[in-house]
Scaffold this active site. Sequence first.
Site, short mmCIF file in Angstrom:
data_model
loop_
_atom_site.label_atom_id
_atom_site.label_comp_id
_atom_site.label_asym_id
_atom_site.label_seq_id
_atom_site.Cartn_x
_atom_site.Cartn_y
_atom_site.Cartn_z
N GLU A 397 -9.10 -3.87 4.20
CA GLU A 397 -10.11 -3.14 3.42
C GLU A 397 -10.90 -4.08 2.52
OE1 GLU A 397 -8.53 0.34 1.51
OE2 GLU A 397 -8.17 1.30 3.43
N TYR A 458 -7.46 11.87 0.97
CA TYR A 458 -8.41 11.62 -0.11
C TYR A 458 -9.69 12.39 0.09
CZ TYR A 458 -5.65 7.56 -1.44
OH TYR A 458 -4.65 6.73 -1.84
N TRP A 532 1.10 4.93 6.87
CA TRP A 532 1.11 4.35 5.53
C TRP A 532 1.84 5.32 4.63
CZ3 TRP A 532 0.29 -0.39 4.06
CH2 TRP A 532 0.24 -0.67 2.68
N LYS A 553 3.03 7.79 -0.67
CA LYS A 553 2.76 8.10 0.73
C LYS A 553 3.94 7.77 1.63
CE LYS A 553 -2.17 7.82 0.28
NZ LYS A 553 -2.19 7.14 -1.03
C1 ADA Z 1 -5.64 1.55 1.21
C2 ADA Z 1 -4.86 0.29 1.18
C3 ADA Z 1 -3.40 0.45 0.99
C4 ADA Z 1 -2.91 1.75 0.38
C5 ADA Z 1 -3.78 2.94 0.64
C6 ADA Z 1 -3.54 4.15 -0.25
O1 ADA Z 1 -5.95 2.01 2.41
O2 ADA Z 1 -5.03 -0.49 2.33
O3 ADA Z 1 -2.98 -0.67 0.30
O4 ADA Z 1 -2.43 1.63 -0.87
O5 ADA Z 1 -5.13 2.60 0.47
O6 ADA Z 1 -2.45 4.65 -0.33
O7 ADA Z 1 -4.51 4.59 -0.87
#
Ligand code: ADA
Length: 770
Positions: A397, A458, A532, A553
């Site tokens: 990112e 989000y 994630w 997450k």
């Molecule tokens: C981004 C990032 C991650 C992670 C994620 C989130 O995509 O690459 O580090 O933290 O956001 O949970 O918002």
Amino acid sequence: MRQIINLSKDWLFKKTAEFPAVFPEERGQSSASETEWEPVTLPHTWNAKDGQDGGNDYYRGTCMYTRKLEKPEMEPGGRAVLEFKGAAMSAEVMVNGEKLARHEGGYSTFRVDITDALKDGDNLICVSVDNSANDRVYPQKADFTFYGGIYREVNLILVPETHFELIKDGTPGIKVTPKVTGNNAVIEAEVRVQGDGVVTFTIEGTGVKAETEARDGYAAAELELEDVCLWNGKEDPYLYTMKAELRKETEAVKECSADHAPEAEAADTVSTRFGCRTFSFDREKGFFLNGKPYPLRGVSRHQDRAGAGNALTYEMHREDMEIIREIGANTIRLAHYQHAQEFYDLADEYGMIVWAEIPYITQHMENGWENTLSQMRELITQCYNHPSIVCWGLSNEITASGSVTEDMMENHRLLNDLCHRMDPTRPTTMAHVFMLETDSPITEIPDIASYNLYFGWYLGELEQNDKFFDEYHEKFPERVIGFSEYGADANPQFQTASPEQGDYTEAYQALYHEHLLKCIDERPYLWATHVWNMFDFAADGRDEGGAHGVNQKGLVTIDRKVKKDAFYLYKAAWSDEPFVHICGRRYRDRTEDTTEIKVYSNQPEVTLLVDGRVAGTQTGSRIFRFTVPLTESSGAGTHDAGRYIIEARAGECTDTIEIRKVQEPNPDYLFQKQEIVNWFDKEEIDPTCYSIQDTMGEVMATPQGAAILGRMIRQAAASRGDVAKSTEGNKNLEKMMAGMKIQSLLKQAGDAIKPEQIRQLNAALQQIKK
Ligand code: ADA
């Protein structure tokens, strides 16, 4: 011979940038001014507590570690080298007042030759370690805590005068490249040597050997393996060991003819495990291992955990690997930096496919070029031999807080070239932020692509994930595309019967992943997908979802104690180990008259029993839904009325939970913010006029609507600083937002927009006739 002496014990620690001139005495035995030195054992971080408790106020500065070291016995000409397996983020090493080295980058191994600074008797070792903010060393801006400390092992390595290289980029001293053709493999082995000698390479247990002379500090050989055992992922992760022995040629040996030469004594030895495999990436069929389709489905891992921060024991690494094995994943994205060698070793042993990367993340720094290159050089040098690794991640990112600049592009080109030069066997990749336009020139730099998408969390609706990949795949049929991040936060305390995006409930996280799992199943071209995240992790800047300093997450909590329901959804999809799991075990007090009992299992048939009586049987795959009527007065088979024992049976497996019918909702289950944000759900709306229930695109199409929303967006942008700057004029983002209802955009803005502002906005839109 080489000796490795562990130096974990007997360090003193203090939050100071000053190198002590003499060894400070330990607390309790000394005067008041010296009591600030704290005895510590490595691994150690000074942010184990303050880096995990929220407020974005953890200590970022310079700290000092010091220790006495008695000069070891050494061969004449031998070298003494200090090995640091991880000191975050920058470190300076001083011996007896002499500064010997500086290392920048908190995740890789580095070694320092301290021989010439050593004196007889006790020596004073000082290491200053610094995690303060700067504009050179990555990471500086990212969603995780940048723990400071000497958080991995330190060793003293003693080698004879003639030895395998161990300083340059923290090299393991040996590089092994297997090339598989048919049933056989040619294994190229390379070493760098300090001094002259003869190197014998042996593949242990096979009788395959080669001997060669080191010239100009380099020796290489090709060894042939017939009927090679492949490293075949989880099914059979077969590992070989390559050993290199270095013999110094003595005068006596040189003078004898080869046939009669006495064996010279081995001066130094190094060895490494390696695996023989082929892999490839197909833009339609995804990943192939050893010529067969091998869809990569798995998780990302951050290394830290509750209480310990990043100062981990081997047992902790092992436990993480066991949990990842339990879920049945076959791939791990080791984000967002180089992990401990122990973890790549575990991945090799268990056949996990690994994405490895450096912390070039969120924000490009014009002064950070050299650091990206040195961190990548170290990552590849130190991890090259691991068969589990299949790609090098250039950045994550990186366009999230700024637009694509020529400086950023050039940095990526250099990194990409470096990877190709150092390792032609693996492709490069990048994890793009969702709003990066898919035709941005930066997307063309790495060999294969990947996107992080959070639609349905989000921003945006769940279906936008599906749409994104469909459009991408159609627009760029020649590109290999993967799904490098997706996820939703869940605090297992929060429970509900009606989950909603943004509510932080365990139930919404599970629903989110049900959709995403299906989205992935329907798109076999995705070369890899990574949830994630496997574990909640510390991000001290976060304060949300009822937790301070934690990104929730994870499918498992940061203390590794709670496996959230979504964990079992993936287990149902990926694992062969028979199991059955009833969701909502923490949703005990229920107000609804009819409740849904959802069961995840990898078995084809599930029977549900309520208080010992069969309530239904369902056949299907992964997700089994039952409805159960609840009354306060019944609940037979238990002591209290209103209590129900729910049991699921699938084959030999069973799972049981207890729930309770109650009158009032349990207040502990609700994340308070939900109440505030949802007020407008109840507002009366005139459907003949525009409202926040229309999409952004529909309202923007009217001149009055565009004016109202334009004002609101400008105000919001002014309060969002760099995030707003980075998204300004982003066509991709505008397109995504146009398809979203204003109401859901507002919900996602959270506390940034107050209920009263929403009320006013809705009232203004209601003045515009459709
Ligand atoms: C981004 C990032 C991650 C992670 C994620 C989130 O995509 O690459 O580090 O933290 O956001 O949970 O918002």
